[in-house]
Design a protein around this motif. Structure first.
Motif, PDB file in Angstrom:
ATOM      1  N   CYS A 195      -6.588   7.677   2.839  1.00  0.00           N
ATOM      2  CA  CYS A 195      -7.617   6.875   2.636  1.00  0.00           C
ATOM      3  C   CYS A 195      -7.612   5.790   1.779  1.00  0.00           C
ATOM      4  O   CYS A 195      -6.988   6.087   0.559  1.00  0.00           O
ATOM      5  CB  CYS A 195      -8.970   7.496   2.396  1.00  0.00           C
ATOM      6  N   LEU A 196      -8.044   4.748   2.106  1.00  0.00           N
ATOM      7  CA  LEU A 196      -8.148   3.687   0.933  1.00  0.00           C
ATOM      8  C   LEU A 196      -9.649   3.463   1.031  1.00  0.00           C
ATOM      9  O   LEU A 196     -10.227   2.608   1.610  1.00  0.00           O
ATOM     10  CB  LEU A 196      -7.352   2.214   1.082  1.00  0.00           C
TER      11      LEU A 196
ATOM     12  N   THR B   2      -4.809   4.749  -3.007  1.00  0.00           N
ATOM     13  CA  THR B   2      -4.921   5.519  -1.710  1.00  0.00           C
ATOM     14  C   THR B   2      -4.973   7.167  -2.263  1.00  0.00           C
ATOM     15  O   THR B   2      -4.394   7.599  -3.379  1.00  0.00           O
ATOM     16  CB  THR B   2      -4.015   5.519  -0.674  1.00  0.00           C
TER      17      THR B   2
ATOM     18  N   LEU C 185       0.929  -1.251   0.096  1.00  0.00           N
ATOM     19  CA  LEU C 185       0.209   0.087   0.071  1.00  0.00           C
ATOM     20  C   LEU C 185       0.884   1.339   0.060  1.00  0.00           C
ATOM     21  O   LEU C 185       0.360   2.367  -0.285  1.00  0.00           O
ATOM     22  CB  LEU C 185      -1.085   0.045   1.101  1.00  0.00           C
TER      23      LEU C 185
END
Length: 846
Positions: A622-623, A600, A592
């Motif tokens: 944020c994802l 993201t 990530l």
């Protein structure tokens, strides 16, 4: 063939083809519309080119093609052939192709002129599969744009509830008689004392016992004849799992001369053919089938049908982005189709395992898939066709708006379309893969791109294996995708894996890519296909997905202790807030921050803190709905504060605002006005106001820094000012706040949530009124609340004339003694009203 009812209609049908290119044919089961008709069409001069006949299921397409080829005494693939997903038997000499529905869509997309095709036949169109609706829409587009000579024939067992005539108003409609024998129907609901066995629910156990009794010659069914008992039986079940369970139950319980066959969509072709074939001499046949045998498919020798009354319905949940397969009651149309399978060759018998009373409560027809199913593949087809909404296509039924919106949003996330719903270059490459799911096509194209950069074909081979595994929807013990990949070395999964490897121009050796598979590559590939299903652990409660949905794993699953997962397959659970995961892979958190960082985004957010009595603002990484990192913002701007206030109001309700009596009265008046003129008057119900806070409230929140300031906003004026001047004038005329009495009093009118208008006035001021006043262009009668001289309620009536003639007498007797100084006339309807005592009234009159 000549004995089939459809032959009587062939001259009229041939004549219709000389004057019209759109035809609608209603022909019940057994009429010969799927057999005698296409054979006749091959010999008609009006059809100059190939004929495509669509069947809703692969087994029906293969069976019908094989039967018609035998009738022409030719091998399959000569004059008559078929195309189904993953299997084709056609040649350059083929003139009649039996194809499954999705094949037509792909053919039109590849050749929008359908060059060489003279006619397209949609068989069993009443089943309303999404691919049928889409294929018909594209065929109509081709016909109206570039191929006005293309002939389209829509065939259905019933036209009830099917808006074909509205979609094709110029089509010629023809009807044929069916050829079926009478079928006697008996109802046997599950007895109250039947208990569910360890492996079988009560209804399935009841079904098993009923089948055993019918083959054994039980006297419980006097309608069932001896001849029918000696024939074959077709038993309808909702899905493969129930079929396998019932097969296990029946094994060893049936007479020795009964052989069990299975019929469902994923069954190998040779086993499906065995189920369709005539019974072996001296043996009786039992076919356990899903609804694939409802239509288009003739199973030899069937004289008995047992119908459980259930089907497996796919219902897409736009909130979770997952399709739930639920057990639903069939429709009356479906029940009729199933029963009819027993009467194809002779008089038959159908046992329905529900009550006759419940039969009357069944829905008339099944819900179209376009209204309840996932629309992601259909939306990608629409984008490739060049339209920006499914509503731009000539569809039988409009698509479900919420499901379509979710589909377009996901296509944007996958970079397959842009914000204008136009197909991107990446989307065009993904479409060419022909994958059942756009998710998998996106994953494969991304893998191809990465291979082109690194020359490492291992990753692309692994992507092919994952695509094959996910299309097979294999479920069993454990969720880890890595543990399930070895399944691709054998069976139908291996065939699918080799097909994908061939499409990607790789050696067809699944084992080569399987041995080099690793968790990091698997997680990266699955995250590409399922970015909304990246999941983070939330303690004992399982995991939460990027789309906000909760999922759980079995507590002893090897992945249950992971911090991050990619959930490739999960199912919602009846009565539970969290779904159950079936296929997943562990996701290294470092992905990530690196390879998946593009998923993201940084967002700014603010919220009201009750403890500190002020706004708190954050910058969040944020994802989807998962927050990965947080950074405090010292001073939120007005836009953030507005957003926080609107969120708070939606959470806690409109009670935070000054929703006083004047606002409520305005709401009641506008609801009544909207019932007459919904265009001029907006919906200002609480639900509508909460949904539209950004439009009517947000502009007035810039100066709000404390919650108590919300209660000082003049909500009445904000709502009233939304109305144009003409609408405000109309509202006051139709639904005034006061009523002018003859005495000069402006009597208040109060409106309530029940749509009632209540006028409160002293009885003496209502004298001389012959009837209750009316509002809203005479549509609303005012309810009169008549008061005593002391303003206490005496009577409540919406029929003043009846009150004067009836109840008033009792009121007069009681009130004369209590209020002797006031008028209580014997003829109130013809007495002048007054707001004074008798003495003062007489003085004014004199």
């Amino acid at each position: 063939m000549n004995a089939l009812p459809i032959t009587q209609l062939l001259p009229a049908l041939q004549q219709a083809l000389t004057t019209a290119n759109q035809l609608i044919l209603q022909a019940p089961t057994g009429a010969g519309k799927s057999t005698a008709l296409p054979l006749a069409l091959l010999d008609w001069p009006e059809i100059n080119g190939r004929i495509l006949m669509l069947e809703p299921r692969r087994v029906a397409a293969r069976s019908i093609a094989a039967y018609l080829a035998r009738c022409r005494q030719q091998p399959l693939g000569q004059t008559i052939g078929y195309r189904v997903r993953g299997e084709t038997q056609v040649s350059r000499n083929t003139r009649l192709e039996i194809i499954t529905e999705g094949i037509l869509t792909r053919m039109i997309q590849q050749d929008p002129t359908l060059d060489g095709v003279a006619m397209v036949i949609f068989d069993e169109i009443h089943e309303r599969h999404l691919t049928t609706d889409l294929g018909l829409a594209l065929a109509l587009e081709v016909q109206t744009s570039v191929r006005d000579d293309l002939k389209i024939l829509a065939m259905s067992a019933t036209l009830q509830g099917l808006p074909l005539a509205q979609l094709m108003p110029d089509a010629i409609t023809l009807s044929s008689e069916g050829r079926s024998f009478p079928v006697s129907v008996a109802y046997r609901a599950v007895p109250a004392n039947v208990q569910a066995r360890s492996a079988l629910p009560a209804w399935l156990s009841h079904m098993g016992k009923s089948i055993v009794a019918m083959f054994a010659g039980s006297d419980d069914l006097p309608e069932l004849t001896t001849m029918q008992r000696q024939g074959a039986m077709l038993a309808f079940l909702p899905g493969r799992a129930e079929i396998i369970k019932l097969q296990e139950y029946l094994t060893g319980r049936l007479p020795d001369d009964v052989q069990i066959y299975l019929m469902y969509g994923d069954l190998p072709a040779e086993l499906q053919d065995a189920a369709i074939a005539p019974p072996i001499t001296g043996k009786r046949k039992l076919v356990l089938s899903t609804n694939v045998a409802e239509s288009s498919l003739t199973i030899e020798g069937i004289t008995m049908v047992v119908d459980c009354g259930y089907r497996r319905q796919a219902s897409f949940n736009p909130r979770t982005g997952v399709t739930r397969l639920g057990l639903k009651r069939i429709s009356q149309a479906s029940a009729q189709q199933r029963a009819g399978r027993a009467g194809r060759l002779a008089a038959g018998f159908c046992l329905r395992l529900w009550s006759q009373e419940e039969q009357g409560r069944l829905a008339a027809a099944d819900e179209p898939e376009i209204q309840c199913g996932e629309l992601l593949p259909a939306v990608l087809e629409a984008a490739n066709w060049g339209v920006k909404s499914l509503s731009q296509l000539p569809l039988l039924t409009p698509a479900n708006a919420a499901n379509e919106a979710v589909a377009w949003e996901l296509l944007q996330t996958l970079e397959l379309v842009d914000r204008q719903h136009k197909l991107t270059a990446h989307g065009r490459a993904a479409y060419q893969f022909g994958a059942a799911s756009p998710r998998l096509a996106h994953m494969l194209v991304k893998a191809q791109t990465r291979v082109a950069e690194s020359s490492d074909k291992q990753l692309l081979g692994l992507a092919c294996l994952l695509a094959a595994l996910l299309e097979a929807r294999s479920r069993g013990a454990g969720c880890d995708v890595l543990d399930k990949l070895p399944q691709l070395l054998r069976g139908p999964e291996a065939k699918q894996a080799k097909l994908w490897l061939r499409r990607c121009q790789l050696p067809e050796e699944p084992a080569r890519y399987l041995h080099a598979a690793n968790s990091q590559d698997v997680a990266w590939l699955l995250a590409l296909a399922f970015p909304d299903r990246i999941a983070r652990a939330r303690g004992a409660a399982g995991f939460v997905l990027a789309n906000g949905t909760g999922v759980v794993l079995e507590h002893d699953d090897a992945l249950a202790s992971a911090e991050w997962l990619v959930i490739a397959d999960f199912q919602e659970q009846e009565g539970r807030s969290s779904g159950r995961a079936y296929l997943a892979a562990m996701l290294p958190a470092g992905l990530l921050d690196n390879e998946l960082a593009f998923l993201t985004e940084w967002r700014e957010d603010a919220a009201w803190d009750d403890n500190k009595g002020r706004f708190l603002a954050e910058r969040q990484l944020c994802l989807g709905k998962l927050v990965l990192k947080r950074e405090l913002l010292p001073q939120p701007d007005n836009a953030l504060k507005r957003k926080a206030l609107l969120t708070l109001i939606r959470q806690r309700g409109l009670g935070l605002l000054n929703m006083d009596d004047s606002v409520r009265q305005l709401q009641f008046r506008l609801r009544l006005a909207q019932s007459v003129d919904p265009i001029q008057f907006p919906d200002v119900s609480d639900a509508a106001l909460l949904a539209s806070l950004e439009q009517w409230l947000a502009p007035y929140l810039d100066d709000v820094s404390q919650l108590k300031q919300l209660a000082t906003l003049d909500i009445y004026s904000l709502l009233l000012n939304r109305l144009p001047w003409q609408a405000r004038q109309q509202l006051d005329e139709w639904l005034p706040t006061h009523w002018p009495m003859v005495t000069g009093t402006r009597a208040p009118i109060r409106y309530d949530e029940n749509g009632r208008a209540l006028l409160s006035v002293r009885l003496q001021e209502a004298l001389g009124m012959s009837d209750s006043p009316r509002l809203l262009q005479g549509k609303l009668v005012i309810t009169m609340e008549l008061l005593s001289p002391a303003h206490r309620p005496l009577a409540l009536t919406a029929d003043l004339a009846s009150f004067w003639q009836g109840s008033y007498t009792d009121v007069k007797k009681e009130m004369r003694g209590r209020y002797p100084k006031h008028l209580w006339p014997d003829d109130p309807a013809n007495t002048l009203p007054t707001k004074y005592t008798k003495k003062k009234t007489e003085a004014k009159l004199s």
